[in-house]
Scaffold this active site. Structure first.
Site, PDB file in Angstrom:
ATOM      1  N   ARG A  96      29.455  33.612  60.472  1.00  0.00           N
ATOM      2  CA  ARG A  96      28.767  32.596  61.293  1.00  0.00           C
ATOM      3  C   ARG A  96      29.745  31.449  61.571  1.00  0.00           C
ATOM      4  O   ARG A  96      29.866  30.536  60.755  1.00  0.00           O
ATOM      5  CB  ARG A  96      27.550  32.039  60.543  1.00  0.00           C
ATOM      6  CG  ARG A  96      26.372  32.988  60.415  1.00  0.00           C
ATOM      7  CD  ARG A  96      25.196  32.274  59.752  1.00  0.00           C
ATOM      8  NE  ARG A  96      23.960  33.019  59.831  1.00  0.00           N
ATOM      9  CZ  ARG A  96      23.499  33.802  58.857  1.00  0.00           C
ATOM     10  NH1 ARG A  96      24.159  33.952  57.730  1.00  0.00           N
ATOM     11  NH2 ARG A  96      22.340  34.433  59.019  1.00  0.00           N
ATOM     12  N   ARG A 115      31.192  36.403  64.702  1.00  0.00           N
ATOM     13  CA  ARG A 115      30.166  36.096  65.703  1.00  0.00           C
ATOM     14  C   ARG A 115      30.546  34.817  66.433  1.00  0.00           C
ATOM     15  O   ARG A 115      30.901  33.815  65.789  1.00  0.00           O
ATOM     16  CB  ARG A 115      28.805  35.916  65.041  1.00  0.00           C
ATOM     17  CG  ARG A 115      27.751  35.569  66.092  1.00  0.00           C
ATOM     18  CD  ARG A 115      26.393  35.433  65.505  1.00  0.00           C
ATOM     19  NE  ARG A 115      26.251  34.215  64.717  1.00  0.00           N
ATOM     20  CZ  ARG A 115      25.136  33.901  64.077  1.00  0.00           C
ATOM     21  NH1 ARG A 115      24.109  34.719  64.117  1.00  0.00           N
ATOM     22  NH2 ARG A 115      25.064  32.785  63.387  1.00  0.00           N
ATOM     23  N   GLU A 121      18.453  40.423  68.651  1.00  0.00           N
ATOM     24  CA  GLU A 121      17.578  39.476  67.950  1.00  0.00           C
ATOM     25  C   GLU A 121      16.543  38.871  68.884  1.00  0.00           C
ATOM     26  O   GLU A 121      15.787  37.993  68.500  1.00  0.00           O
ATOM     27  CB  GLU A 121      18.403  38.392  67.244  1.00  0.00           C
ATOM     28  CG  GLU A 121      19.476  37.748  68.061  1.00  0.00           C
ATOM     29  CD  GLU A 121      20.347  36.766  67.256  1.00  0.00           C
ATOM     30  OE1 GLU A 121      20.021  36.445  66.107  1.00  0.00           O
ATOM     31  OE2 GLU A 121      21.354  36.303  67.818  1.00  0.00           O
ATOM     32  N   ASP A 147      15.976  36.093  63.610  1.00  0.00           N
ATOM     33  CA  ASP A 147      15.471  35.635  64.902  1.00  0.00           C
ATOM     34  C   ASP A 147      14.506  36.643  65.510  1.00  0.00           C
ATOM     35  O   ASP A 147      13.514  36.262  66.121  1.00  0.00           O
ATOM     36  CB  ASP A 147      16.637  35.375  65.862  1.00  0.00           C
ATOM     37  CG  ASP A 147      17.254  34.011  65.594  1.00  0.00           C
ATOM     38  OD1 ASP A 147      16.481  33.042  65.464  1.00  0.00           O
ATOM     39  OD2 ASP A 147      18.479  33.909  65.498  1.00  0.00           O
ATOM     40  N   ARG A 179      11.081  29.948  62.452  1.00  0.00           N
ATOM     41  CA  ARG A 179      11.616  30.371  61.140  1.00  0.00           C
ATOM     42  C   ARG A 179      11.851  29.197  60.201  1.00  0.00           C
ATOM     43  O   ARG A 179      12.055  29.385  59.005  1.00  0.00           O
ATOM     44  CB  ARG A 179      12.903  31.189  61.334  1.00  0.00           C
ATOM     45  CG  ARG A 179      14.022  30.422  61.991  1.00  0.00           C
ATOM     46  CD  ARG A 179      15.149  31.331  62.467  1.00  0.00           C
ATOM     47  NE  ARG A 179      16.184  31.516  61.479  1.00  0.00           N
ATOM     48  CZ  ARG A 179      17.375  32.066  61.735  1.00  0.00           C
ATOM     49  NH1 ARG A 179      17.646  32.508  62.940  1.00  0.00           N
ATOM     50  NH2 ARG A 179      18.261  32.196  60.793  1.00  0.00           N
ATOM     51  N   CYS A 185      21.973  42.428  60.091  1.00  0.00           N
ATOM     52  CA  CYS A 185      22.553  41.317  59.322  1.00  0.00           C
ATOM     53  C   CYS A 185      21.545  40.204  59.046  1.00  0.00           C
ATOM     54  O   CYS A 185      21.921  39.120  58.636  1.00  0.00           O
ATOM     55  CB  CYS A 185      23.799  40.772  60.006  1.00  0.00           C
ATOM     56  SG  CYS A 185      23.497  40.162  61.664  1.00  0.00           S
TER      57      CYS A 185
HETATM   58  C1  PEP Z   1      19.608  36.589  62.542  1.00  0.00           C
HETATM   59  O1  PEP Z   1      19.052  35.941  63.427  1.00  0.00           O
HETATM   60  O2  PEP Z   1      19.046  37.497  61.899  1.00  0.00           O
HETATM   61  C2  PEP Z   1      20.997  36.303  62.174  1.00  0.00           C
HETATM   62  C3  PEP Z   1      21.636  37.062  61.321  1.00  0.00           C
HETATM   63  O3  PEP Z   1      21.595  35.205  62.701  1.00  0.00           O
HETATM   64  P1  PEP Z   1      21.247  33.698  62.275  1.00  0.00           P
HETATM   65  O4  PEP Z   1      20.461  33.762  61.003  1.00  0.00           O
HETATM   66  O5  PEP Z   1      22.524  32.979  62.113  1.00  0.00           O
HETATM   67  O6  PEP Z   1      20.424  33.212  63.426  1.00  0.00           O
HETATM   68 MG    MG Z   2      20.152  34.779  64.797  1.00  0.00          MG
END
Ligand code: PEP
Ligand code: MG
Length: 582
Positions: free
Chosen positions: A299, A335, A434, A458, A468, A505
């Site tokens: 990230r 990413r 996502e 997401d 979230r 992920c």
């Molecule tokens: C997700 O959205 O599942 C992800 C891995 O990315 P982030 O948690 O950084 O949004």
């Molecule tokens: Mg995400």
């Protein structure tokens, strides 16, 4: 002794003295009481903050006056007058004395009273002044709270942090060597604050509701990050009980670590790639020590936070190169910038939006700020000369975004070629799945990229319409909801039909029962926080692929998330009892 329940977001147990950290910004502060002997000290703190705020405003006024003239800087003269208002100062001192509250609480309380009084006045000019008071108030509160942050840096001992909220950028600055665990009153299980807790490998609980009002600095607190429990002022029997549970946690973790060098494969030989999610380049050591076979999600947005200027290409290149070199020949999926939502960088003017998660975030931001995006692409490409680097775009919702990013990537490659800087021209490009539209059109998207990674944090929020980060609706955040299972299955199948691999992920795969479900749905790679990888490996090594497929098919046929969850729990108990959290 009092017990609070929240959401456990990073496992383990910590027992220590508490440090209450106010995050500032809001005037709605919970009351934190002090003993009478601390009253003079709190009054001095308040007076110091007044003086500091005054100096700051004088400095701003001077600068503005030089730049744009006396008149425009007069607004700050009004601010100074507010700070010098004896009634206000005395009101605050009175609350500190009479209610025995800390300085920030006393000041915020008096501010609230003023807002209330001003809102009832029928005079437009006076009503307008309320925004000046708010402005000055925020600055002063910031100074009081900022001082708390500085005090945190000077702590002589290790503490547990309790705060109403911690932004991801606040969390990123916590000193790991001083903080044993953290607790926040608000926040959901996959908020980035929670994710950072896991990356720090310290127990963390979010969404406890009101807790600060029950605590004084220095009280003993127990944090059980596995079960989401916080005990304030525990008795000796409770301390003993949690101490022995903590020992058990350490022992099980130690046993799981022994799996480190064994392959992630089922009893009948099906291999899954086990990747790690990281936020900072220095986490690679932990990635390797927990037995990851690659970095499944880097990230990068944390490189952009808590700083005055944007990171240069050179600085990014150095960070990415370090990870690529250390992990080589293992893959590193970098990413691209995913700011917005709950992650902000003070250098970038991303405005506050009504619906930040549906707004100017991630790839959408990057495609309108191509200057910033290209700098990052060039840095990633240059790092690709030093290892097995892949690039991945967040928040893809349609094919155009992939194509537009591809154009910019090609442009960056052409530039680097002209400059004679090495990079891997065949670099794999992947898309995060996502957003529901991406999952539903994954057959089409599979033609455009080399791999998919399911971002279920997401995906769940968008499919189930659940913010979230919002603890009030965290109970609806259901990774096993049939809608999620169907979309995950669809994405994996579409990826495989398009001859590309599909990983996951999101945080849900940190749970071994979900890892088994994903395995049964045909996932090729699972990436999660380093700390949970040994558990996932153990689960996969304890089952046959053919059984996992049956489990997944049965789960898909069940009508509710609760039934699916219960079914998976039972299966996990059969497969490996040690992995079930009681
Ligand atoms: C997700 O959205 O599942 C992800 C891995 O990315 P982030 O948690 O950084 O949004
Ligand atoms: Mg995400």
């Amino acid at each position: 002794m009092r017990e609070f329940k929240g959401v456990g977001v990073s496992p383990g147990i910590a027992i220590a003295k508490v440090f209450v950290l106010h995050s500032g910004g809001s005037f709605n502060l919970p009351k934190r009481e002090i003993t009478p002997d601390l009253i003079p000290g709190e009054i001095t703190r308040f007076e110091d903050a007044l003086a500091r705020t005054r100096t700051e405003i004088l400095e701003i006024r001077r600068k503005l006056s030089d730049q744009i003239g006396r008149e425009s800087s007069d607004i700050f003269t009004a601010h100074l007058l507010i700070l010098e208002d004896r009634t206000l100062i005395e009101d605050v001192i009175e609350v500190i004395r009479n209610e025995q509250g800390v300085a920030e609480y006393a000041f915020a309380t008096v501010m609230q009273r003023y807002f209330q009084a001003f809102s009832q006045i029928n005079d437009e000019y006076l009503k307008e002044r309320i925004s000046d008071i708010r402005d000055v108030g925020r600055r002063l509160l910031g100074n009081l709270c900022g001082e708390e942050k500085r005090r945190l840096e000077e702590l002589p001992e290790k503490v547990i942090i309790i705060s109403h909220d911690l932004s991801p950028s606040d969390t990123a600055t916590l000193d790991k060597s001083k903080v044993l665990a953290f607790v926040t009153e608000i926040g959901g299980p996959t908020s980035h604050t929670a994710i950072l807790g896991r990356s720090f490998e310290i127990p963390a609980v979010v969404g406890t509701g009101k807790i600060i009002s029950e605590i004084n600095n220095g009280m003993t607190v127990i944090v059980d990050g596995t079960h989401g429990v916080v005990v304030v002022d525990p008795d000796q029997a409770t301390i003993d009980k949690f101490t022995s549970e903590g020992d058990r946690f350490v022992q099980i973790s130690g046993e799981l670590e022994k799996l480190r060098d064994l392959p992630t494969e089922t009893l009948d030989g099906k291999r899954v790639v086990l990747g790690a999610n990281i936020e900072f380049h220095h986490e690679v050591a932990s990635v390797i020590s927990h037995g990851a076979e690659g970095v499944g999600l880097y990230r990068t947005e944390y490189l952009y936070m808590n700083r005055i200027a944007l990171p240069t290409e050179e600085e990014q290149y150095e960070a990415y190169r370090k990870v690529a070199e250390t992990m080589n020949p293992r893959a590193v999926i970098i990413r691209t910038l995913d700011l917005g939502g709950d992650k902000f960088a003070s250098t970038l003017e991303i405005p506050h939006e009504m619906n930040p998660y549906l707004g100017w975030r991630a790839i959408r931001f990057c495609l309108t700020r191509k200057d910033i995006f290209k700098t990052q692409m060039r840095a990633i490409l240059r790092a690709s000369a030093h290892g097995n680097v892949k690039i991945m775009y967040p928040m893809i919702s349609n094919i155009y975004e992939i194509r537009e990013a591809r154009e910019l990537l090609n442009l960056s490659m052409a530039e680097l070629e002209r400059e004679g800087k090495p990079f891997n021209r065949q670099i794999d490009v992947g898309a995060m799945i996502e957003i529901p539209s991406a999952a539903l059109t994954s057959d089409v998207l599979a033609q455009e990229v080399s791999f998919f990674s399911l971002g279920t944090n997401d995906l769940i929020q968008y499919v189930l319409a659940i913010d979230r980060t919002n603890e009030k609706i965290a109970y609806l955040y259901e990774p096993t909801h049939p809608a999620i299972l169907r979309l995950v299955e669809m994405t994996i199948n579409n990826g495989h039909r398009g001859k590309i691999w599909v990983g996951s992920c999101g945080e849900m795969s940190a749970n071994p029962k979900i890892a088994i479900l994903l395995l049964g749905l045909g996932i090729d790679e699972i990436s999660a926080s380093p700390i949970v990888l040994p558990k996932i490996k153990k689960a996969i090594r304890s089952i046959k692929y053919s059984d996992a497929r049956e489990i997944a098919q049965k789960a898909l046929s069940l009508p509710t998330g609760k039934e699916i969850d219960q079914f998976l729990n039972e299966k996990l108990k059969d497969i490996c009892k040690d992995l079930v959290d009681e």
